[in-house]
Design an enzyme around this catalytic site. Structure first.
Site, PDB file in Angstrom:
ATOM      1  N   GLY A 136       0.821  -1.212   0.000  1.00 24.50           N
ATOM      2  CA  GLY A 136       0.000   0.000   0.000  1.00 24.50           C
ATOM      3  C   GLY A 136       0.855   1.262   0.000  1.00 24.50           C
ATOM      4  O   GLY A 136       1.286   1.707   1.069  1.00 24.50           O
ATOM      5  N   GLU A 139      -2.214   6.478  -2.838  1.00 26.00           N
ATOM      6  CA  GLU A 139      -3.427   6.946  -2.157  1.00 26.00           C
ATOM      7  C   GLU A 139      -4.333   7.637  -3.180  1.00 26.00           C
ATOM      8  O   GLU A 139      -3.866   8.005  -4.269  1.00 26.00           O
ATOM      9  CB  GLU A 139      -3.045   7.925  -1.030  1.00 26.00           C
ATOM     10  CG  GLU A 139      -2.170   7.230   0.005  1.00 26.00           C
ATOM     11  CD  GLU A 139      -1.907   8.080   1.243  1.00 26.00           C
ATOM     12  OE1 GLU A 139      -2.353   9.247   1.286  1.00 26.00           O
ATOM     13  OE2 GLU A 139      -1.252   7.548   2.159  1.00 26.00           O
ATOM     14  N   TRP A 168      -6.021   1.453  -5.349  1.00 23.53           N
ATOM     15  CA  TRP A 168      -5.455   0.682  -6.466  1.00 23.53           C
ATOM     16  C   TRP A 168      -4.432  -0.341  -5.968  1.00 23.53           C
ATOM     17  O   TRP A 168      -3.322  -0.422  -6.509  1.00 23.53           O
ATOM     18  CB  TRP A 168      -4.795   1.601  -7.511  1.00 23.53           C
ATOM     19  CG  TRP A 168      -5.736   2.551  -8.146  1.00 23.53           C
ATOM     20  CD1 TRP A 168      -5.784   3.901  -7.951  1.00 23.53           C
ATOM     21  CD2 TRP A 168      -6.779   2.244  -9.084  1.00 23.53           C
ATOM     22  NE1 TRP A 168      -6.792   4.452  -8.709  1.00 23.53           N
ATOM     23  CE2 TRP A 168      -7.417   3.455  -9.423  1.00 23.53           C
ATOM     24  CE3 TRP A 168      -7.233   1.060  -9.679  1.00 23.53           C
ATOM     25  CZ2 TRP A 168      -8.478   3.521 -10.300  1.00 23.53           C
ATOM     26  CZ3 TRP A 168      -8.295   1.116 -10.567  1.00 23.53           C
ATOM     27  CH2 TRP A 168      -8.901   2.338 -10.864  1.00 23.53           C
ATOM     28  N   THR A 170      -3.086  -3.936  -5.587  1.00 27.32           N
ATOM     29  CA  THR A 170      -3.148  -5.308  -6.123  1.00 27.32           C
ATOM     30  C   THR A 170      -3.182  -6.307  -4.970  1.00 27.32           C
ATOM     31  O   THR A 170      -2.410  -6.181  -4.008  1.00 27.32           O
ATOM     32  CB  THR A 170      -1.921  -5.580  -7.023  1.00 27.32           C
ATOM     33  OG1 THR A 170      -1.916  -4.626  -8.086  1.00 27.32           O
ATOM     34  CG2 THR A 170      -1.942  -6.992  -7.593  1.00 27.32           C
ATOM     35  N   CYS A 247      11.784  -1.001  -3.248  1.00 23.43           N
ATOM     36  CA  CYS A 247      10.944  -2.161  -3.616  1.00 23.43           C
ATOM     37  C   CYS A 247      10.495  -2.022  -5.073  1.00 23.43           C
ATOM     38  O   CYS A 247      10.455  -3.009  -5.823  1.00 23.43           O
ATOM     39  CB  CYS A 247       9.701  -2.242  -2.736  1.00 23.43           C
ATOM     40  SG  CYS A 247      10.035  -2.210  -0.974  1.00 23.43           S
ATOM     41  N   LEU A 248      10.142  -0.786  -5.447  1.00 17.81           N
ATOM     42  CA  LEU A 248       9.662  -0.576  -6.819  1.00 17.81           C
ATOM     43  C   LEU A 248      10.754  -0.924  -7.828  1.00 17.81           C
ATOM     44  O   LEU A 248      10.462  -1.420  -8.913  1.00 17.81           O
ATOM     45  CB  LEU A 248       9.199   0.868  -7.022  1.00 17.81           C
ATOM     46  CG  LEU A 248       7.990   1.298  -6.176  1.00 17.81           C
ATOM     47  CD1 LEU A 248       7.596   2.730  -6.501  1.00 17.81           C
ATOM     48  CD2 LEU A 248       6.800   0.387  -6.398  1.00 17.81           C
ATOM     49  N   ALA A 251      10.332  -4.529  -8.540  1.00 18.33           N
ATOM     50  CA  ALA A 251       9.117  -4.847  -9.305  1.00 18.33           C
ATOM     51  C   ALA A 251       9.205  -4.304 -10.734  1.00 18.33           C
ATOM     52  O   ALA A 251       8.802  -4.967 -11.693  1.00 18.33           O
ATOM     53  CB  ALA A 251       7.897  -4.289  -8.590  1.00 18.33           C
ATOM     54  N   GLU A 373       3.441   1.249 -11.249  1.00 14.27           N
ATOM     55  CA  GLU A 373       4.897   1.174 -10.997  1.00 14.27           C
ATOM     56  C   GLU A 373       5.630   2.363 -11.619  1.00 14.27           C
ATOM     57  O   GLU A 373       6.765   2.237 -12.077  1.00 14.27           O
ATOM     58  CB  GLU A 373       5.485  -0.126 -11.564  1.00 14.27           C
ATOM     59  CG  GLU A 373       4.937  -1.360 -10.933  1.00 14.27           C
ATOM     60  CD  GLU A 373       5.656  -1.718  -9.647  1.00 14.27           C
ATOM     61  OE1 GLU A 373       6.500  -0.922  -9.213  1.00 14.27           O
ATOM     62  OE2 GLU A 373       5.337  -2.773  -9.089  1.00 14.27           O
TER      63      GLU A 373
END
Ligand code: TGC
Ligand code: FAD
Length: 393
Positions: A136, A139, A168, A170, A247-248, A251, A373
């Site tokens: 999360g 926003e 949004w 996932t 983290c992005l 991904a 992303e």
């Protein structure tokens, strides 16, 4: 069942650039997708159903947290991980999304920023697919600009109390744990990551309905109203926006590879269709120059995308990758895949709009992939900042 069997796309002996292990991982993932996802995906897409039945078989193949070491994870190299993402997205972007979120956005932050106790508690169970995660960050009022987030954590004794809305998200409503990014009062409002078990009072996930894209993936809004979590649920190594952005990177790297899979599916379908569909003088449409030009564009761009993803993977394996390199792979390869989907749709004529073929589904999925992303344009600005030294956000 699909009309055509996938034949693979390798125009310049790309496979010769891969190790034996990388080819083995790719071929294993390819077989799994052919046998298990391809036969059911159109039904899932029509019904708006995430194929939960694939979670355990995917875990058994080591797809979750695939590039992490220990904790029951497969410890794959980055190129192996990328090739798994490619094959998953050749099946469906929504299923690749599920694996990306579980691996890069939930297991990775626990692995990178978590305490030993958090890693022991969550990573083995997540690798087995027994526990599912969601991430999360976005926003309702803060998408491209997550630093403005309003979600807050306030320390109260041995607990944090979280309030805010995430949008949004996932896998939001199927997750056991949410990695929630919030401004922490205790840390002068710096952004921190928190592990929020989704059965805590005050936590609610509501699915987004009416999506034309990623229909085989669950997308939810999260509401946190006075959600109390123990203080030990703070990810102790997280500090500032660079933590979720870290983290992005993981991904986005996976998406750079995944998009190639969607493009391959579209190209291969268009090629095989054009060889059997006849128009004018009983000739296959593949004999027309304008159709050949489209096929040549697609196979050229897929080939360039493979080389870009491979080089970024090699840089990542050697610890030399920069986030601007990953942005280039995500931006270019998703754009390329979307263009391939549009051209393939065109080559299939009216059949291109029907779900007897995977093309329109990929096209609609890729519209989300282009946005999430980091949008296509945000990645242009990241690359622009890297080459000019000037931030234009
Ligand atoms: P900025 O001031 O540039 O940076 C803040 C701090 O972060 C550092 N940094 C990074 N660190 C690691 N990786 C990166 N990629 C990084 N980019 C920047 C930076 O050095 C700085 O560090 P420090 O030490 O000075 O604090 O931040 P900004 O507020 O100007 O924003 C930059 C921007 C626009 C690039 C960033 O906000 C951004 O990437 N926005 C896009 C948002 C986004 O991608 N959201 C994705 C949400 S998750 C999702 O979509 C999942 S879909 C999943 C699926 O289904 O597959
Ligand atoms: P906005 O930020 O409002 O952007 C709208 C448009 O404005 C875009 O074209 C953008 O490029 C442009 N724009 C914005 N700022 C600038 C600028 N400075 N310069 C030029 N143009 C600009 N988020 C999560 O946290 N977790 C998830 O699991 C997750 N899953 C998702 C799943 C799906 C299916 C989708 C569609 C989204 C998901 N997201 C998730 C959210 C996603 O990351 C955001 O949608 C994305 O970051 C863009 O934010 P936004 O939609 O608010 O668009």
């Amino acid at each position: 069942m699909p009309v055509f069997k996938f034949k693979g796309v390798d125009f310049i002996e790309f496979d010769s650039l891969l190790t034996d292990d990388e080819r083995l991982v790719r071929d294993t993932a390819r077989r799994f997708i052919e046998d298990n996802l391809v036969p059911i995906i159109e039904e899932c897409n029509r019904a708006g159903r995430f194929p939960r039945e694939l979670i355990t078989p995917m875990a058994d193949l080591g797809f979750f947290g695939a590039s992490l070491k220990g904790y029951g994870c497969a410890g794959m190299g980055n190129v192996e991980y990328g090739l798994v993402m490619q094959e998953l997205e050749r099946g469906d972007s929504g299923v690749r999304s599920f694996v990306s979120v579980q691996s890069a956005l939930c297991m990775y932050p626990i692995y990178a920023y978590g305490s030993d106790a958090q890693k022991d508690k969550w990573l083995p169970a997540m690798a087995k697919g027994e526990k599912l995660g969601c991430f999360g960050l976005t926003e309702p009022d803060f998408g491209s600009n997550p630093s403005g987030m309003r979600t807050r954590a306030v320390k109260s004794g041995n607990e944090y109390i979280l309030n805010g809305e995430k949008m949004w998200i996932t896998s939001g409503s199927i997750a056991d744990v949410a990695i929630v990014w919030a401004k922490s009062e205790e840390h002068n409002d710096r952004i921190k990551g928190f592990l929020v078990e989704t059965n805590r009072p005050g936590f609610k996930a509501s699915d987004v309905h009416g999506k034309w894209s990623l229909r085989a993936s669950v997308t939810s809004g999260l509401s946190l109203q006075d959600v109390r979590i123990p203080a030990e649920n703070l990810l102790p190594g997280s500090d500032g926006l660079k933590s979720p952005l870290g983290c992005l990177n993981q991904a986005r790297f996976g998406i750079g590879w995944g998009a190639i899979g969607a493009a391959m599916s579209c190209y291969d379908t268009a090629l095989q269709y054009s060889q059997v569909r006849k128009q004018f003088r009983d000739q296959p449409i593949a004999s027309h120059q304008l159709v050949q030009e489209k096929l040549a564009w697609m196979v050229s761009e897929i080939t360039k995308a493979q080389l870009l993803a491979l080089q970024v993977g090699r840089l990542k394996d050697s610890g030399k990758v920069g986030h601007q390199h990953i942005s280039m792979a995500k931006r270019n390869n998703v754009w390329m895949a979307l263009e391939c989907a549009r051209m393939a749709r065109d080559i299939l004529g009216a059949n291109g709009i029907a779900d007897d073929y995977p093309v329109m589904r990929h096209m609609m999925n890729l519209e989300s992939v282009k946005t999430y992303e980091g949008t296509h344009d945000i990645h242009a600005l990241i690359i622009g900042e890297s080459v000019t030294g000037i931030s234009a956000f």
